[in-house]
Design a protein around this motif. Structure first.
Motif, PDB file in Angstrom:
ATOM      1  N   ALA A   1      -2.753   4.836   6.476  1.00 36.34           N
ATOM      2  CA  ALA A   1      -3.500   5.397   5.351  1.00 36.34           C
ATOM      3  C   ALA A   1      -4.764   6.116   5.799  1.00 36.34           C
ATOM      4  O   ALA A   1      -5.217   7.048   5.128  1.00 36.34           O
ATOM      5  CB  ALA A   1      -3.850   4.288   4.367  1.00 36.34           C
ATOM      6  N   ARG A   2      -5.355   5.708   6.950  1.00 45.69           N
ATOM      7  CA  ARG A   2      -6.672   6.238   7.317  1.00 45.69           C
ATOM      8  C   ARG A   2      -6.656   7.217   8.477  1.00 45.69           C
ATOM      9  O   ARG A   2      -7.553   8.051   8.590  1.00 45.69           O
ATOM     10  CB  ARG A   2      -7.613   5.080   7.694  1.00 45.69           C
TER      11      ARG A   2
ATOM     12  N   SER B   1       0.860  -1.179   0.000  1.00 46.10           N
ATOM     13  CA  SER B   1       0.000   0.000   0.000  1.00 46.10           C
ATOM     14  C   SER B   1       0.898   1.231   0.000  1.00 46.10           C
ATOM     15  O   SER B   1       2.086   1.127   0.274  1.00 46.10           O
ATOM     16  CB  SER B   1      -0.907   0.014   1.236  1.00 46.10           C
ATOM     17  N   SER B   2       0.317   2.384  -0.335  1.00 47.81           N
ATOM     18  CA  SER B   2       1.144   3.582  -0.370  1.00 47.81           C
ATOM     19  C   SER B   2       0.456   4.730   0.348  1.00 47.81           C
ATOM     20  O   SER B   2      -0.332   5.458  -0.235  1.00 47.81           O
ATOM     21  CB  SER B   2       1.444   3.968  -1.815  1.00 47.81           C
ATOM     22  N   PRO B   3       0.760   4.882   1.648  1.00 48.89           N
ATOM     23  CA  PRO B   3       0.049   5.911   2.418  1.00 48.89           C
ATOM     24  C   PRO B   3       0.465   7.347   2.083  1.00 48.89           C
ATOM     25  O   PRO B   3      -0.330   8.253   2.236  1.00 48.89           O
ATOM     26  CB  PRO B   3       0.408   5.581   3.872  1.00 48.89           C
ATOM     27  N   PHE B   4       1.705   7.566   1.657  1.00 47.75           N
ATOM     28  CA  PHE B   4       2.110   8.925   1.269  1.00 47.75           C
ATOM     29  C   PHE B   4       2.898   8.893  -0.028  1.00 47.75           C
ATOM     30  O   PHE B   4       3.415   7.858  -0.422  1.00 47.75           O
ATOM     31  CB  PHE B   4       2.992   9.644   2.311  1.00 47.75           C
TER      32      PHE B   4
ATOM     33  N   ILE C   1       0.652  14.406  10.215  1.00 49.50           N
ATOM     34  CA  ILE C   1       2.061  14.417  10.636  1.00 49.50           C
ATOM     35  C   ILE C   1       2.963  14.099   9.432  1.00 49.50           C
ATOM     36  O   ILE C   1       4.028  14.693   9.258  1.00 49.50           O
ATOM     37  CB  ILE C   1       2.293  13.426  11.804  1.00 49.50           C
ATOM     38  N   ALA C   2       2.500  13.192   8.575  1.00 49.28           N
ATOM     39  CA  ALA C   2       3.296  12.879   7.377  1.00 49.28           C
ATOM     40  C   ALA C   2       3.507  14.133   6.528  1.00 49.28           C
ATOM     41  O   ALA C   2       4.584  14.362   5.985  1.00 49.28           O
ATOM     42  CB  ALA C   2       2.608  11.785   6.558  1.00 49.28           C
TER      43      ALA C   2
ATOM     44  N   ILE D   1      -0.370  13.828   0.704  1.00 52.40           N
ATOM     45  CA  ILE D   1      -1.335  12.770   0.977  1.00 52.40           C
ATOM     46  C   ILE D   1      -2.478  12.951  -0.001  1.00 52.40           C
ATOM     47  O   ILE D   1      -2.439  13.856  -0.832  1.00 52.40           O
ATOM     48  CB  ILE D   1      -1.838  12.845   2.443  1.00 52.40           C
ATOM     49  N   ALA D   2      -3.492  12.103   0.115  1.00 48.35           N
ATOM     50  CA  ALA D   2      -4.587  12.198  -0.840  1.00 48.35           C
ATOM     51  C   ALA D   2      -5.190  13.617  -0.838  1.00 48.35           C
ATOM     52  O   ALA D   2      -5.541  14.149  -1.875  1.00 48.35           O
ATOM     53  CB  ALA D   2      -5.645  11.152  -0.500  1.00 48.35           C
TER      54      ALA D   2
END
Lengths: 561, 375
Positions: free
Chosen positions: B313-314, B123-126, B321-322, B329-330
């Protein structure tokens, strides 16, 4: 995090307790290399050993600062760039971390990369040309607009014309010396990008080296000598900006140095701190965090005049650094062939060739305790076939002239050896294999050593005097050599002149003798204090072959020759 | 006292005692439960992760550590170069997760894991786009020579086709139009980290190959030939830093003299700006056109690691913080609002995004470049 903090606090507490029980350490800060797991010693936090390049000696107070701030008992040991690089490459160091002015050769080698676990740059200092103000004025370089246009080519030209005479540490063993050569090579090749061995214009190097009047192998020595000889033998000092600024601030110079940053590029030392031993990762990270903290960065900037890696701290100490325009960085060629070829060419072709008399103690006492074997081994070493980096540095080079002078009751006869020159190409450099003629001379030196017989007493001062007189006579005949005397001995002088008589006789020699240093290499129980006194008169150095490996002794002698 | 009275009293006493006992037990139980909960949080086994340098500060952040601990997903991470991670895939002694920088390194790990028969969930959270960190005078020269155009206030779009051509033609800075501000004899080159070791340099190879070929490479022979040609863009740089921040460190601390153009992840300069609440006056971002968006790829090798992936991711706090560490992010709005106060100009929408060639092709191209560089 809490757990970490607690254990850190415990560590600090333990250290403090240990500190209380122990007698205060001597100021030297050098620990005996092996404490050993003795039964009485409590669980002391182990020393964090850092192999550092010798230009970092001025940063030694960090040992105490790091220990106080992090609890990590950091201790430095110092060495030249090339030998330290080799030590890490071949895993011949027990250091947990290394801190070099420049580690690019190490890090561009796959083996070097595999030895370095983590790396962080700590500070910056560009290699800079410090020109005495009066000289700079004559060259028109006091005008900032003119100074900004100075290139390595103009520096090489001024050297060839005798206008620039400079001090520089040995290009074969140090980063400063080597990178200065690379600057000249880059400038003369008029190539835009990283160089290769084929790009080297030999004449440009020869021109540049005409101005090389004060060699040495470390910045501390060179700075001392530069202060003595500024305006007489040398007018320029090529070194890291930090050392030049320190001299300018020190108040000991006869005149201020104008700092010139060659337009087409300087090489900036970036001082990477490198983890070698993965089991000390935690200590490494603590030390790096401290070294990059505002406290340490500010101290390094103010005390050692190196530019901070941290841009916030850089802004706060901007007042102490020259505000020259843009410094263009020389692309660094990781080409090993170029490096090896350039060093080889420097030693065997470009540098002023060496002429020296080796004074060999063949008194009866040399027979004992394997001393004869040590002497013979030393001769085999310099006339040997060791082609490693350090071996090549110690070895007799092309064009070198050597006289061997054995002595016991009286100085013996002189035997002459001449190493032939090479056959260089017009352009490009590569490591030359020893020619047959050279191999034969080396073999002759080795068999001469094998045939040495030990008997009689020690007429050391008479023999050194004879060697000096001989070198003087030679120097008059052929001035294009770097003259010196290297004496190997195991004992006190007990025949012929004593020290006082030697000094008196030395004082009678022509002034030129002062340019001929004497290097003493000690075996057995030689009395160091007398010999040091002699060296104080003649110039030179005493090397203890009982404590120092031979390659290190010869590498050092070579650097001063 | 009557018998009845005695019995009653006993009952009352018993009831009281029982109640007391009951309530006491109750209290103890809730205390026990609370203690058990905190203990569970504290004693939850740490997930082991091998991560890229880019996300190291994120995991070191106290707030992240606490959030993860509260969710009983505390982590213990080790920083390793992205391209060296695949070597850490050893069946039986696997970390819970890998968090490499970029899809190429991720594919390499997945490939190694497949061979070792270890399943991995991706998965790719950022993410962050690849950009060129540069300087106002350099951007001016590129614009004057038709290689770049202003996009917004102090952001520029770089025509990768033209820039790559100029580099391959070995143009020098001083040969360009209007180069007075940078009249140096060095060649026009973008500096990168060591392509043999780092993901960002591999992305640069992917991007320049796209620019030179006009499309994503799919065919092996063309890819090999092109890689051999592009190798000079790396070789001519001379020494390249082999850790991800080396190139960026040179950009910020040595400056324009060493690094007129540095190929970096956008998050490197953004997080630098956020930490310092500003950037150097001359620092500008050039957005390659086209560019590649680098995904930080989370590879979960255990059930708990999958839960962590989901959380990253959620969870809105973790996502925010990312962004503080420079990632996108999205929700682009959060990113733009966070960066604005620093004065660093960034592009809101990254257009003209291309994919790197397939993992196999990429690996082969890197091999070719490596061989060329060794010569």
């Amino acid at each position: 995090m809490n757990r970490f903090r607690r254990s850190a606090l415990c560590t600090i507490a333990v250290l403090t307790l240990l500190g209380c029980n122990k007698a205060p350490d001597p100021a030297s800060g050098i620990q005996s290399p092996q404490a050993g797991p003795s039964a009485t010693a409590p669980a002391e936090s182990p020393t964090f050993k850092v192999l550092a390049t010798s230009d970092l000696k001025d940063a030694q107070p960090l040992e105490g600062m790091v220990e106080k701030a992090t609890g990590v008992k950091l201790r430095f040991s110092f060495g030249g760039t090339m030998e330290s690089t080799e030590a890490v490459l071949t895993a011949k160091t027990d250091a947990h971390a290394a801190w070099f002015a420049n580690a690019k050769y190490l890090l561009s080698d796959p083996q070097g990369q595999s030895r370095v676990r983590l790396q962080d740059k700590i500070m910056l200092s560009p290699i800079t040309v410090g020109v005495s103000e009066s000289t700079a004025r004559k060259l028109g370089w006091t005008d900032p607009a003119q100074a900004a246009k100075v290139t390595w080519k103009s520096i090489a030209q001024a050297s060839a014309q005798g206008k620039l005479t400079y001090a520089l540490s040995n290009p074969a063993t140090s980063n400063q010396g080597f990178m200065a050569l690379m600057g000249v090579v880059a400038s003369a090749s008029s190539k835009a990008d990283a160089l290769t061995a084929a790009d080297v214009d030999r004449r440009a190097i020869a021109d540049f080296l005409k101005g090389y009047k004060l060699p040495g192998d470390n910045s501390t020595y060179l700075a001392e000598k530069f202060i003595e000889q500024q305006g007489t033998r040398v007018n320029t000092f090529i070194n890291y900006e930090s050392w030049l600024l320190t001299l300018n601030n020190g108040g000991k110079l006869r005149e201020r140095l104008v700092l010139v940053y060659p337009h087409e590029g300087v090489a900036t030392a970036d001082y990477p701190f490198m983890l070698l031993d993965d089991s000390r990762r935690a200590d490494y990270q603590k030390v790096v965090a401290y070294l990059k903290s505002p406290e340490a960065q500010t101290w390094l900037a103010r005390q050692t005049l190196r530019r901070p890696i941290s841009s916030e701290v850089a802004a706060t100490v901007a007042d102490i650094f020259p505000k020259e325009g843009m410094r263009v960085e020389l692309p660094f060629s990781p080409d090993r062939q170029l490096a090896d070829g350039l060093i080889d060419a420097y030693l065997n072709e470009f540098r002023l060739p060496i002429a020296s008399t080796f004074v060999l103690d063949t008194s009866g006492s040399m027979e004992g305790n394997g001393r004869r074997a040590q002497l013979v081994q030393a001769m085999h070493y310099i006339a040997g076939a060791d082609n490693s980096l350090t071996g090549r540095l110690a070895k007799l080079t092309n064009r070198e002239r050597v006289w061997l002078l054995p002595f016991s009751d009286v100085p013996g006869p002189l035997t002459f050896f001449q190493v032939p020159g090479g056959d260089p190409a017009a352009r490009g450099v590569q490591v030359q294999q020893d020619s047959e003629a050279k191999q034969k001379v080396l073999a002759d030196v080795r068999s001469y050593a094998d045939a040495l017989r030990m008997t009689g007493s020690t007429a050391l001062y008479d023999s050194v005097l004879k060697a000096l007189e001989h070198m003087l006579a030679q120097k008059k005949q052929s001035p294009g050599y770097q003259y010196s005397v290297v004496a190997f001995t195991d004992g006190e002088n007990n025949k012929g002149r004593g020290l006082a008589e030697f000094k008196a006789a030395y004082a009678q020699l022509p002034e030129d003798v002062r340019g001929i240093p004497v290097f003493m290499v000690l075996f057995g129980e030689a009395k160091e204090s007398d010999l040091k006194e002699m060296i104080a008169t003649t110039g030179g150095r005493v090397f203890d072959a009982r404590k120092t490996p031979l390659y290190a002794v010869f590498k050092d002698i070579r650097a001063y020759q | 006292m009557s018998k009845v009275g005695k019995v009653l009293l006993t009952l009352v006493l018993l009831a009281g005692f029982g109640a007391a006992l009951f309530f006491a037990m109750q209290g103890q139980q809730s205390e026990v439960a609370e203690k058990a909960r905190t203990e569970a949080v504290a004693s939850a086994t740490e997930l082991t992760g091998i991560i890229a340098l880019d996300v190291e500060p994120f995991f070191a952040d106290e707030r992240v550590r606490k959030l993860l601990a509260d969710q009983r997903l505390p982590v213990k991470v080790t920083r390793v170069g992205s391209r060296e991670m695949a070597a850490k895939v050893v069946a039986g002694s696997m970390p819970d997760f890998f968090f490499p920088s970029g899809v190429v390194a991720a594919s390499q790990i997945v490939d190694a894991a497949r061979k070792a028969n270890v399943p991995m969930a991706q998965s790719s959270p950022f993410h962050t786009p690849m950009v060129i960190a540069s300087w106002t005078p350099i951007a001016g020269i590129l614009v004057a020579n038709g290689m770049a155009k202003p996009l917004g206030d102090r952001t520029y779009g770089v025509d990768m086709v033209k820039l790559t051509r100029a580099m391959l033609e070995r143009k020098r800075w001083k040969d360009l139009q209007g180069a007075a501000a940078y009249d140096v004899s060095r060649g026009v080159l973008v500096s990168t980290t060591d392509v043999r070791r780092s993901n960002s340099a591999a992305m640069y190879l992917a991007l320049t190959s796209y620019a030179a070929h006009g499309d994503v490479l799919t065919d092996r022979a063309t890819a090999r030939a092109l890689a051999a040609k592009l190798a000079e863009l790396f070789k001519r740089q001379g020494y390249q830093e082999n850790y991800v921040n080396g190139n960026f460190d040179d950009y910020v601390s040595i400056g324009i003299g060493k690094t007129p153009m540095a190929f970096i992840y956008e998050n490197q300069l953004v997080s630098y700006a956020l930490t310092r609440k500003g950037v150097g006056a001359d620092m500008v971002l050039l957005y390659p056109q086209p560019t590649i968006v680098n995904k930080v790829v989370f590879l979960a090798g255990s059930e708990r690691a999958k839960a962590l992936a989901d959380l990253l991711a959620r969870n809105a706090d973790l996502q925010r913080i990312a962004v503080e560490y420079g990632f996108r992010i999205a929700d682009t709005g959060v990113f733009m609002r966070t960066v604005k106060p620093t004065g660093l100009a960034v592009e809101e929408r990254i257009t003209q995004v291309v994919d790197p060639p397939s993992f196999d092709l990429m690996a082969e191209m890197i091999d070719v470049v490596t061989q060329e560089m060794a010569q």
